[in-house]
Design a protein around this motif. Structure first.
Motif, PDB file in Angstrom:
ATOM      1  N   MET A 105       0.831  -1.203   0.000  1.00  0.00           N
ATOM      2  CA  MET A 105       0.000   0.000   0.000  1.00  0.00           C
ATOM      3  C   MET A 105       0.868   1.256   0.000  1.00  0.00           C
ATOM      4  O   MET A 105       2.057   1.202   0.326  1.00  0.00           O
ATOM      5  N   HIS A 106       0.248   2.372  -0.329  1.00  0.00           N
ATOM      6  CA  HIS A 106       0.933   3.658  -0.268  1.00  0.00           C
ATOM      7  C   HIS A 106       1.364   3.903   1.171  1.00  0.00           C
ATOM      8  O   HIS A 106       0.609   3.653   2.113  1.00  0.00           O
ATOM      9  N   ARG A 107       2.570   4.405   1.345  1.00  0.00           N
ATOM     10  CA  ARG A 107       3.153   4.584   2.671  1.00  0.00           C
ATOM     11  C   ARG A 107       2.276   5.413   3.609  1.00  0.00           C
ATOM     12  O   ARG A 107       2.114   5.085   4.785  1.00  0.00           O
ATOM     13  N   GLU A 108       1.716   6.498   3.116  1.00  0.00           N
ATOM     14  CA  GLU A 108       0.901   7.367   3.972  1.00  0.00           C
ATOM     15  C   GLU A 108      -0.349   6.652   4.478  1.00  0.00           C
ATOM     16  O   GLU A 108      -0.785   6.888   5.604  1.00  0.00           O
ATOM     17  N   ILE A 109      -0.905   5.787   3.663  1.00  0.00           N
ATOM     18  CA  ILE A 109      -2.100   5.036   4.069  1.00  0.00           C
ATOM     19  C   ILE A 109      -1.707   3.913   5.021  1.00  0.00           C
ATOM     20  O   ILE A 109      -2.282   3.754   6.098  1.00  0.00           O
ATOM     21  N   ALA A 110      -0.704   3.143   4.639  1.00  0.00           N
ATOM     22  CA  ALA A 110      -0.294   1.979   5.435  1.00  0.00           C
ATOM     23  C   ALA A 110       0.282   2.374   6.788  1.00  0.00           C
ATOM     24  O   ALA A 110       0.219   1.585   7.735  1.00  0.00           O
ATOM     25  N   SER A 111       0.802   3.583   6.913  1.00  0.00           N
ATOM     26  CA  SER A 111       1.386   3.998   8.194  1.00  0.00           C
ATOM     27  C   SER A 111       0.352   4.022   9.317  1.00  0.00           C
ATOM     28  O   SER A 111       0.710   3.955  10.493  1.00  0.00           O
ATOM     29  N   GLU A 112      -0.928   4.055   8.967  1.00  0.00           N
ATOM     30  CA  GLU A 112      -1.981   3.975   9.985  1.00  0.00           C
ATOM     31  C   GLU A 112      -1.999   2.615  10.675  1.00  0.00           C
ATOM     32  O   GLU A 112      -2.600   2.461  11.740  1.00  0.00           O
ATOM     33  N   LEU A 113      -1.349   1.630  10.078  1.00  0.00           N
ATOM     34  CA  LEU A 113      -1.326   0.273  10.632  1.00  0.00           C
ATOM     35  C   LEU A 113      -0.098  -0.008  11.495  1.00  0.00           C
ATOM     36  O   LEU A 113       0.063  -1.114  11.998  1.00  0.00           O
ATOM     37  N   VAL A 114       0.765   0.987  11.671  1.00  0.00           N
ATOM     38  CA  VAL A 114       2.001   0.768  12.430  1.00  0.00           C
ATOM     39  C   VAL A 114       1.746   0.207  13.829  1.00  0.00           C
ATOM     40  O   VAL A 114       2.402  -0.764  14.227  1.00  0.00           O
ATOM     41  N   PRO A 115       0.809   0.753  14.623  1.00  0.00           N
ATOM     42  CA  PRO A 115       0.601   0.163  15.961  1.00  0.00           C
ATOM     43  C   PRO A 115       0.241  -1.325  15.909  1.00  0.00           C
ATOM     44  O   PRO A 115       0.754  -2.125  16.704  1.00  0.00           O
ATOM     45  N   GLU A 116      -0.604  -1.699  14.970  1.00  0.00           N
ATOM     46  CA  GLU A 116      -0.999  -3.113  14.837  1.00  0.00           C
ATOM     47  C   GLU A 116       0.182  -3.964  14.354  1.00  0.00           C
ATOM     48  O   GLU A 116       0.347  -5.104  14.808  1.00  0.00           O
ATOM     49  N   LEU A 117       0.985  -3.434  13.449  1.00  0.00           N
ATOM     50  CA  LEU A 117       2.151  -4.172  12.964  1.00  0.00           C
ATOM     51  C   LEU A 117       3.171  -4.357  14.085  1.00  0.00           C
ATOM     52  O   LEU A 117       3.779  -5.429  14.204  1.00  0.00           O
ATOM     53  N   LEU A 118       3.354  -3.335  14.911  1.00  0.00           N
ATOM     54  CA  LEU A 118       4.268  -3.466  16.047  1.00  0.00           C
ATOM     55  C   LEU A 118       3.779  -4.539  17.014  1.00  0.00           C
ATOM     56  O   LEU A 118       4.569  -5.357  17.503  1.00  0.00           O
ATOM     57  N   CYS A 119       2.481  -4.569  17.279  1.00  0.00           N
ATOM     58  CA  CYS A 119       1.910  -5.630  18.128  1.00  0.00           C
ATOM     59  C   CYS A 119       2.088  -6.992  17.475  1.00  0.00           C
ATOM     60  O   CYS A 119       2.337  -7.990  18.157  1.00  0.00           O
ATOM     61  N   SER A 120       1.984  -7.034  16.159  1.00  0.00           N
ATOM     62  CA  SER A 120       2.110  -8.295  15.427  1.00  0.00           C
ATOM     63  C   SER A 120       3.513  -8.881  15.524  1.00  0.00           C
ATOM     64  O   SER A 120       3.703 -10.083  15.311  1.00  0.00           O
ATOM     65  N   LEU A 121       4.509  -8.062  15.844  1.00  0.00           N
ATOM     66  CA  LEU A 121       5.870  -8.579  16.032  1.00  0.00           C
ATOM     67  C   LEU A 121       5.960  -9.506  17.248  1.00  0.00           C
ATOM     68  O   LEU A 121       6.917 -10.253  17.384  1.00  0.00           O
ATOM     69  N   ASN A 122       4.957  -9.452  18.115  1.00  0.00           N
ATOM     70  CA  ASN A 122       4.949 -10.279  19.331  1.00  0.00           C
ATOM     71  C   ASN A 122       3.894 -11.375  19.300  1.00  0.00           C
ATOM     72  O   ASN A 122       3.654 -12.024  20.303  1.00  0.00           O
ATOM     73  N   GLU A 123       3.279 -11.579  18.178  1.00  0.00           N
ATOM     74  CA  GLU A 123       2.183 -12.546  18.127  1.00  0.00           C
ATOM     75  C   GLU A 123       2.705 -13.972  17.959  1.00  0.00           C
ATOM     76  O   GLU A 123       3.863 -14.160  17.608  1.00  0.00           O
ATOM     77  N   PRO A 124       1.894 -14.980  18.285  1.00  0.00           N
ATOM     78  CA  PRO A 124       2.375 -16.369  18.285  1.00  0.00           C
ATOM     79  C   PRO A 124       2.908 -16.879  16.942  1.00  0.00           C
ATOM     80  O   PRO A 124       3.864 -17.651  16.925  1.00  0.00           O
ATOM     81  N   SER A 125       2.320 -16.496  15.847  1.00  0.00           N
ATOM     82  CA  SER A 125       2.713 -17.048  14.547  1.00  0.00           C
ATOM     83  C   SER A 125       3.952 -16.349  13.981  1.00  0.00           C
ATOM     84  O   SER A 125       3.967 -15.133  13.804  1.00  0.00           O
TER      85      SER A 125
END
Length: 164
Positions: free
Chosen positions: A72-92
């Motif tokens: 996705m375009h960087r400006e749009i996808a940057s809204e997902l940063v908090p979720e992506l950071l949390c995803s770094l700690n997820e089980p899978s």
């Protein structure tokens, strides 16, 4: 919710598209379902946030949701940063790997500490993706290299701390 060209976009569409996509034997970023989600731009963000946060969903669906911001375009996808950071700690490990790759493609310097921690992940593919992400960020912001110690030294540091 209104999407591209004023057409009505169902919040279920993204999840249904991802579930259909992961059932295919061959996965490609050129797949129609992936391109359809990416084309929704900012209207896709709320549903992607929900998918990334819902551990009850199939791992492959969440893994592809973690991958999508990289397309996705960087400006749009940057809204997902908090979720992506949390995803770094997820089980899978697949979700962690794709989250690290997406964070690298977004090139947001504030993600460096989390990506440094991901260098200590038990899964080598996650560590490689975190290293790749850090390289992309540091290529964009060379002045930040002082925040990233030598990889070998850092991995020894992580091993001594025995992070979970």
């Amino acid at each position: 919710m209104v999407g591209v060209a004023g057409e009505e976009v169902s919040q279920k569409t993204i999840l249904e598209d991802l579930e259909t996509f992961v059932k295919n034997p061959i996965h490609s970023i050129e797949d129609e379902a992936i391109q359809k989600i990416v084309a929704q731009k900012s209207s896709a963000i709320p549903e992607l946030k929900r998918i990334l946060s819902d551990l009850t969903l199939e791992t492959q669906v969440r893994a592809w949701a973690a991958f999508l911001p990289s397309q996705m375009h960087r400006e749009i996808a940057s809204e997902l940063v908090p979720e992506l950071l949390c995803s770094l700690n997820e089980p899978s490990w697949r979700v962690r790997k794709n989250a690290a790759n997406s964070l690298g493609n977004l090139r947001i310097s504030d993600t460096i500490p989390s990506l440094l921690n991901a260098l200590g992940d038990e899964e080598i593919l996650v560590r490689d993706s975190a290293e790749y992400a850090l390289e992309k960020i540091l290529t964009t912001f060379p002045s930040l290299k002082s925040q990233c110690p030598n990889r070998t030294i850092y991995l020894k540091y992580i091993a001594r701390r025995k992070l979970p």
